[in-house]
Scaffold this motif. Sequence first.
Motif, PDB file in Angstrom:
ATOM      1  N   MET A   1       0.853  -1.200   0.000  1.00 49.96           N
ATOM      2  CA  MET A   1       0.000   0.000   0.000  1.00 49.96           C
ATOM      3  C   MET A   1       0.883   1.242   0.000  1.00 49.96           C
ATOM      4  N   SER A   2       0.627   2.158  -0.894  1.00 54.66           N
ATOM      5  CA  SER A   2       1.439   3.372  -0.910  1.00 54.66           C
ATOM      6  C   SER A   2       0.878   4.374   0.098  1.00 54.66           C
ATOM      7  N   GLU A   3       1.683   5.354   0.388  1.00 49.57           N
ATOM      8  CA  GLU A   3       1.277   6.319   1.414  1.00 49.57           C
ATOM      9  C   GLU A   3       0.075   7.123   0.937  1.00 49.57           C
ATOM     10  N   PRO A   4      -1.028   7.108   1.680  1.00 49.87           N
ATOM     11  CA  PRO A   4      -2.201   7.871   1.259  1.00 49.87           C
ATOM     12  C   PRO A   4      -1.937   9.369   1.437  1.00 49.87           C
ATOM     13  N   ALA A   5      -1.770  10.048   0.327  1.00 51.47           N
ATOM     14  CA  ALA A   5      -1.314  11.437   0.349  1.00 51.47           C
ATOM     15  C   ALA A   5      -2.249  12.357   1.105  1.00 51.47           C
ATOM     16  N   GLY A   6      -1.665  13.237   1.861  1.00 59.82           N
ATOM     17  CA  GLY A   6      -2.420  14.337   2.455  1.00 59.82           C
ATOM     18  C   GLY A   6      -3.105  14.034   3.767  1.00 59.82           C
TER      19      GLY A   6
ATOM     20  N   ALA B   1      -3.192   2.507   9.985  1.00 63.11           N
ATOM     21  CA  ALA B   1      -3.247   2.006   8.598  1.00 63.11           C
ATOM     22  C   ALA B   1      -3.808   3.072   7.667  1.00 63.11           C
ATOM     23  N   TRP B   2      -4.830   3.765   8.117  1.00 67.60           N
ATOM     24  CA  TRP B   2      -5.443   4.802   7.284  1.00 67.60           C
ATOM     25  C   TRP B   2      -4.448   5.938   7.009  1.00 67.60           C
ATOM     26  N   LEU B   3      -3.649   6.271   8.030  1.00 67.97           N
ATOM     27  CA  LEU B   3      -2.696   7.378   7.883  1.00 67.97           C
ATOM     28  C   LEU B   3      -1.498   7.014   7.025  1.00 67.97           C
ATOM     29  N   THR B   4      -0.996   5.788   7.192  1.00 67.58           N
ATOM     30  CA  THR B   4       0.311   5.448   6.608  1.00 67.58           C
ATOM     31  C   THR B   4       0.256   4.342   5.553  1.00 67.58           C
ATOM     32  N   GLY B   5      -0.826   3.564   5.533  1.00 65.84           N
ATOM     33  CA  GLY B   5      -0.870   2.389   4.673  1.00 65.84           C
ATOM     34  C   GLY B   5      -0.231   1.175   5.327  1.00 65.84           C
ATOM     35  N   PHE B   6       0.332   1.349   6.520  1.00 63.43           N
ATOM     36  CA  PHE B   6       0.994   0.252   7.241  1.00 63.43           C
ATOM     37  C   PHE B   6      -0.054  -0.683   7.842  1.00 63.43           C
ATOM     38  N   THR B   7       0.087  -1.996   7.564  1.00 59.91           N
ATOM     39  CA  THR B   7      -0.919  -2.940   8.053  1.00 59.91           C
ATOM     40  C   THR B   7      -0.328  -4.007   8.973  1.00 59.91           C
TER      41      THR B   7
ATOM     42  N   VAL C   1       1.815  12.770  15.339  1.00 57.21           N
ATOM     43  CA  VAL C   1       1.547  13.756  14.292  1.00 57.21           C
ATOM     44  C   VAL C   1       1.437  15.154  14.885  1.00 57.21           C
ATOM     45  N   GLU C   2       2.148  16.074  14.260  1.00 57.13           N
ATOM     46  CA  GLU C   2       2.053  17.493  14.623  1.00 57.13           C
ATOM     47  C   GLU C   2       2.313  18.291  13.355  1.00 57.13           C
ATOM     48  N   PRO C   3       1.971  19.562  13.336  1.00 59.76           N
ATOM     49  CA  PRO C   3       2.235  20.354  12.131  1.00 59.76           C
ATOM     50  C   PRO C   3       3.727  20.314  11.796  1.00 59.76           C
ATOM     51  N   GLY C   4       4.048  19.873  10.577  1.00 57.42           N
ATOM     52  CA  GLY C   4       5.438  19.871  10.127  1.00 57.42           C
ATOM     53  C   GLY C   4       6.226  18.611  10.470  1.00 57.42           C
ATOM     54  N   ARG C   5       5.631  17.718  11.253  1.00 58.55           N
ATOM     55  CA  ARG C   5       6.367  16.484  11.573  1.00 58.55           C
ATOM     56  C   ARG C   5       5.417  15.293  11.688  1.00 58.55           C
ATOM     57  N   HIS C   6       5.722  14.239  10.912  1.00 59.84           N
ATOM     58  CA  HIS C   6       4.954  13.003  10.966  1.00 59.84           C
ATOM     59  C   HIS C   6       5.911  11.870  11.283  1.00 59.84           C
ATOM     60  N   LEU C   7       5.812  11.361  12.499  1.00 59.68           N
ATOM     61  CA  LEU C   7       6.722  10.307  12.933  1.00 59.68           C
ATOM     62  C   LEU C   7       5.973   8.989  13.040  1.00 59.68           C
ATOM     63  N   PHE C   8       6.543   7.946  12.428  1.00 55.89           N
ATOM     64  CA  PHE C   8       5.963   6.607  12.517  1.00 55.89           C
ATOM     65  C   PHE C   8       6.888   5.725  13.329  1.00 55.89           C
ATOM     66  N   LEU C   9       6.325   5.068  14.336  1.00 59.76           N
ATOM     67  CA  LEU C   9       7.116   4.172  15.181  1.00 59.76           C
ATOM     68  C   LEU C   9       6.656   2.735  14.997  1.00 59.76           C
ATOM     69  N   THR C  10       7.631   1.830  14.914  1.00 57.40           N
ATOM     70  CA  THR C  10       7.294   0.414  14.883  1.00 57.40           C
ATOM     71  C   THR C  10       8.479  -0.349  15.482  1.00 57.40           C
ATOM     72  N   ASP C  11       8.415  -1.688  15.463  1.00 57.61           N
ATOM     73  CA  ASP C  11       9.551  -2.439  16.007  1.00 57.61           C
ATOM     74  C   ASP C  11      10.344  -3.089  14.870  1.00 57.61           C
ATOM     75  N   PHE C  12      11.455  -3.762  15.236  1.00 58.88           N
ATOM     76  CA  PHE C  12      12.425  -4.265  14.253  1.00 58.88           C
ATOM     77  C   PHE C  12      11.801  -5.199  13.205  1.00 58.88           C
TER      78      PHE C  12
ATOM     79  N   TYR D   1       9.284  -4.853  11.538  1.00 66.39           N
ATOM     80  CA  TYR D   1       8.694  -4.129  10.419  1.00 66.39           C
ATOM     81  C   TYR D   1       9.623  -3.067   9.835  1.00 66.39           C
ATOM     82  N   ALA D   2      10.905  -3.167  10.157  1.00 66.52           N
ATOM     83  CA  ALA D   2      11.845  -2.130   9.711  1.00 66.52           C
ATOM     84  C   ALA D   2      11.820  -1.952   8.190  1.00 66.52           C
ATOM     85  N   GLU D   3      11.804  -3.076   7.465  1.00 68.50           N
ATOM     86  CA  GLU D   3      11.820  -2.972   6.001  1.00 68.50           C
ATOM     87  C   GLU D   3      10.537  -2.355   5.472  1.00 68.50           C
ATOM     88  N   ARG D   4       9.409  -2.839   6.000  1.00 69.03           N
ATOM     89  CA  ARG D   4       8.132  -2.290   5.538  1.00 69.03           C
ATOM     90  C   ARG D   4       8.002  -0.818   5.889  1.00 69.03           C
TER      91      ARG D   4
END
Length: 358
Positions: free
Chosen positions: A1-6, A32-38, A46-57, A59-62
Motif C-alpha cells: 500500500m502506498s502512502e495515502p497522500a495528504g 493504517a489509514w494514515l500510513t498504509g501500514f498494516t 503527528v504534529e504540524p510539520g512532523r509526521h513520525l511513525f514508530l514500529t519495532d524491528f 517491520y523495519a523494512e516495511r
Amino acid sequence: MSEPAGRADRLAARVAEREIDRLLVTNLVNVAWLTGFTGTNGACLVEPGRHLFLTDFRYAERAAEIEGWEVEIVTGEWLKGVAAALAGRVGVEDGHVTLRDYGRLRELAGDEVEVVPAGGDVEDLRRVKDPAEIEAVAAAAELTDSIYLELIERGLTGRTEEEVARYAVARMREMGAEPSFPPIVASGPNGASPHAEPGPREIGLGELVTIDMGSRLDGYCSDCTRTFATGPEGGLDDRAGGIYEVTLAANLAGLEATRAGALGSEVDAVARKLIADAGHGDRFGHGLGHGVGLEIHEAPRLGPRSEDELRTGEIVTVEPGIYLPGETGVRIEDMVVVGAEGVARNFSTVPKALTFVA
Ligand code: ZN
Ligand code: ZN
C-alpha cells in the motif's frame, strides 16, 4: 500500500486547532489509514510539520517504504520507546488506549510531558472517503453481489443456514477476499433475530431467508443484506409478504432522505415512520445504518439518537428491518455514497423486489 497522500497533513491541521502539541495515534486501523501500514505494531506521532511513525524491528523494512514519514524503530520495551518520543502536551486516543497503557505512558514519559485524552479526530477524518477508497469498497461490494447471484442460482430450499454461510465464505476466499464479518443466514423464525447466527436449521419452502454479508478486499469492507422468499412465486403468506413490502418502502425512503447535511437521526426517522405507520414500530429495534470503510461499523451512525451530520463522500448503509418474534423477519440493506443532493452511488445491485428462490 502506498502512502495515502495528504492524510497526515489534514490530521496535523486538526492537531493545530486543539490544545495539544502533537497527537499519538495507536489505534492500528487509524495507523493504517494514515500510513498504509498494516502490521500488528505501530504508532504515529503527528504534529504540524512532523509526521513520525514508530514500529519495532520486525517491520523495519516495511516501515522504510512508507513515504512522507520519519521512521523510528523501537528496540526494547515498546511503550518505553514510544514514551521517549513524546514531548510537550501529547494527546492520546482515549477511545482506544487501555487504562493500563495510559498510566504506564504517563509514568514513562515523565513530569515534563503532559499526556491528555484527545481521540476521535482520525475517526472523523476517515468518515469521508477519497476516490481510491470508494473504488476499494465498490470492488468488495461487487464481489459480494456476485455471491448473492450465485446463491439465488443454486437455490436455498433444503440447504442448512450453516451450509449457505460456509459456501459464501468459501467463495469470498476463492476470489481473494475475506468476510468483513461472519455472514448471517436466518431462515423462517430465525429471521426474527437481527443478529442470528447461521445454524443447522434446514431452509424450508414458503419462508423468508435473510442473508447479511460483506467482503473485505484490500482492507476495505462491504455490507449488504437481502431477504429472499423460498419456493414458487406466490407461496409466501400475506403477513410475511406484507412486512417485506413495508421494509422495502422504508429502505427506499431512507435512501431518498440520505444526503449531505441531513442528520443521522433525521434519515432514521423517515424510514422508521413508515414501519411505525404499518404497526411495527416496536419491531425495528436497531439503528437505520452505519458508516463502512476500513471497519465494517464506523462513523457516522444513522439512528434515533445520532447527531452526526452527513457529509459528501461518506459511505453509509441504509438497513431497516422488521422482526416478528417466533414468526419471521426482514432486513434490506444497501450501502451508498452520500452526495450533496442525495445518494451519489448505490453499491448494492442485487434486486430488491421480493425474489423467490428455489
Ligand atoms: Zn449488514
Ligand atoms: Zn450493516
